[in-house]
Design an enzyme around this catalytic site. Structure first.
Site, short mmCIF file in Angstrom:
data_model
loop_
_atom_site.label_atom_id
_atom_site.label_comp_id
_atom_site.label_asym_id
_atom_site.label_seq_id
_atom_site.Cartn_x
_atom_site.Cartn_y
_atom_site.Cartn_z
N LYS A 174 0.84 -1.20 0.00
CA LYS A 174 0.00 0.00 0.00
C LYS A 174 0.88 1.25 0.00
CE LYS A 174 -0.42 0.02 5.04
NZ LYS A 174 -1.32 0.02 6.20
N ARG A 205 -10.03 0.32 15.52
CA ARG A 205 -9.96 1.10 14.30
C ARG A 205 -11.05 0.62 13.36
NH1 ARG A 205 -4.36 1.23 10.98
NH2 ARG A 205 -4.82 -1.00 10.90
N TYR A 258 14.48 31.86 2.26
CA TYR A 258 13.29 32.57 2.74
C TYR A 258 13.40 32.90 4.23
CZ TYR A 258 10.71 31.53 -1.57
OH TYR A 258 10.28 31.47 -2.88
N MET A 300 9.99 24.87 -2.17
CA MET A 300 9.13 23.92 -2.85
C MET A 300 9.93 23.01 -3.80
SD MET A 300 5.77 24.52 -5.26
CE MET A 300 4.61 24.76 -3.90
#
Length: 377
Positions: free
Chosen positions: A41, A135, A268, A316
């Site tokens: 997964k 769960r 930044y 980014m």
């Protein structure tokens, strides 16, 4: 795609020989009757669901676990013919696809089971039992619900399983609670057998259930994190020790090198200020590639045999490192996650305040993925 294009900016390397080695190590501690169910997964925890699953098939693994219908379809369409268990929820409207692609659907609770009892078609299922994790799952005392599932003409019950909530911890209270869950599960199985209720294959342990409770014998063990050669956390108290090799490494290129003077800032928000003259390199990778921004000014990368600190805010698409005293040039390759101690997934995840599972599974889709047969990381 040419190798030079694959390595144009930032990329992941998958070491298939390390994956094979880890499978061999895991098989050494599994009981003879227990087969590996490979948990793939989350894009195989960021390792490439199709690449990993197809390679595992060549190693004789024919049982796979995914989280979603879409992940299962991707496996089938890539040629995986083994059993595929969907561990999570699939909407009632999409269950026809479960039958069409020959998947096994997890029954997530009693209400979900009621909706499946009178389907106009037949699907394969595994019954999830809630033994204390709370769960998903049918409560371990709810025999009536299990009976209804087993006799339903719409459902072909191929298995039953539960999930241990604290098996990765080997402290007194965790061990006690794990044994409580094991006993609840085993008592339920014994009760069902006495009632002549057939439930198919059985599985309970995931990776740390195997490493801390290797004496348990079930049909499958759901192996996830350790398959990929790392642990969820940097410090783990485990009963069994395995020689695991990291399968994944993350790389980027140096795009620019500059010298800054004492008192100058980097990036930044002026988040880093040089206390002396420093040599700064920019890398072609950022948080949009899945490398956590929270690691700004916190950890290191590995370049040309040395560790280099990350300086300034991770952007980014780019980030900066301090390469003072390290021989580097534009185009040199930097490793951000790999086999070296301070850049192993466990260490990086710890620095980011998370676990390796999250760190690796969130690596970005724009990263190229390259498989290598020999361990060269």
């Amino acid at each position: 795609m040419e190798d030079s294009l694959k390595k144009n900016r930032a990329w992941i390397e998958i070491d298939l020989s390390a994956l094979k080695h880890n499978v061999e190590e895991i098989r050494k501690i599994l009981p003879a009757k227990t087969e590996i169910m490979a948990v793939v997964k989350g894009n195989a925890y960021g390792h490439g669901i199709v690449l990993v699953s197809n390679y595992l098939s060549t190693l004789g693994i024919q049982n796979f676990a995914v989280a979603t219908l879409e992940e299962g379809i991707k496996l089938r369409e890539s040629g995986i013919s083994g059993s595929i268990l969907i561990l999570g929820y699939t909407s009632i409207e999409s269950l026809k696809k479960v039958a069409e692609y020959d998947f096994i659907q997890t029954i997530v609770d009693e209400k979900y089971a009621e909706k499946l009892l009178n389907l106009p078609f037949r699907i394969k299922v595994h019954i999830k039992i809630n033994t204390g994790m709370n769960r998903i799952g049918i409560h371990y005392t709810n025999i009536d619900s299990i009976k209804k599932i087993v006799v339903s003409p719409s459902l072909e019950v191929l298995g039953i399983f539960s999930h241990l909530s604290s098996s990765e911890q080997y402290h007194k209270k965790d061990i006690e609670y794990t044994h409580l869950q094991i006993n609840r599960f085993n008592r339920l199985l014994d009760h069902l057998r006495k009632l002549n209720i057939s439930f198919g294959s059985v599985h309970l342990q995931s990776s740390y259930g195997v490493m801390n409770y290797p004496e348990l014998e079930y049909d499958y063990a759901r192996i996830g994190m350790i398959l990929y050669g790392c642990h969820s956390e940097k410090e783990m108290d485990l009963k069994m020790s395995l020689d695991l090799r990291p399968v994944l490494s993350l790389h980027a290129k140096i795009t620019s090198v500059r010298v800054i003077e004492q008192g100058e800032f980097v990036g930044y928000d002026r988040a880093y200020q040089a206390k002396a003259k420093r040599r700064i390199a920019s890398l072609s990778i950022g948080y949009a590639d899945g490398y956590p921004r929270v690691l700004s000014n916190k950890t290191v990368v590995f370049v040309n045999g040395s560790y280099a600190f990350i300086v300034g805010r991770i952007c980014m698409d780019q980030m900066m490192i301090d390469v003072t005293g390290i021989e580097v040039k534009e185009g040199d390759i930097v490793t951000l996650i790999g086999k070296e101690e301070k850049i192993r997934a466990e260490y990086i995840a710890y620095q980011a305040g998370t676990i390796s599972n999250e760190l690796l599974s969130r690596l970005g889709s724009r990263l190229q993925m390259i498989s290598i047969e020999d361990s060269k990381l």
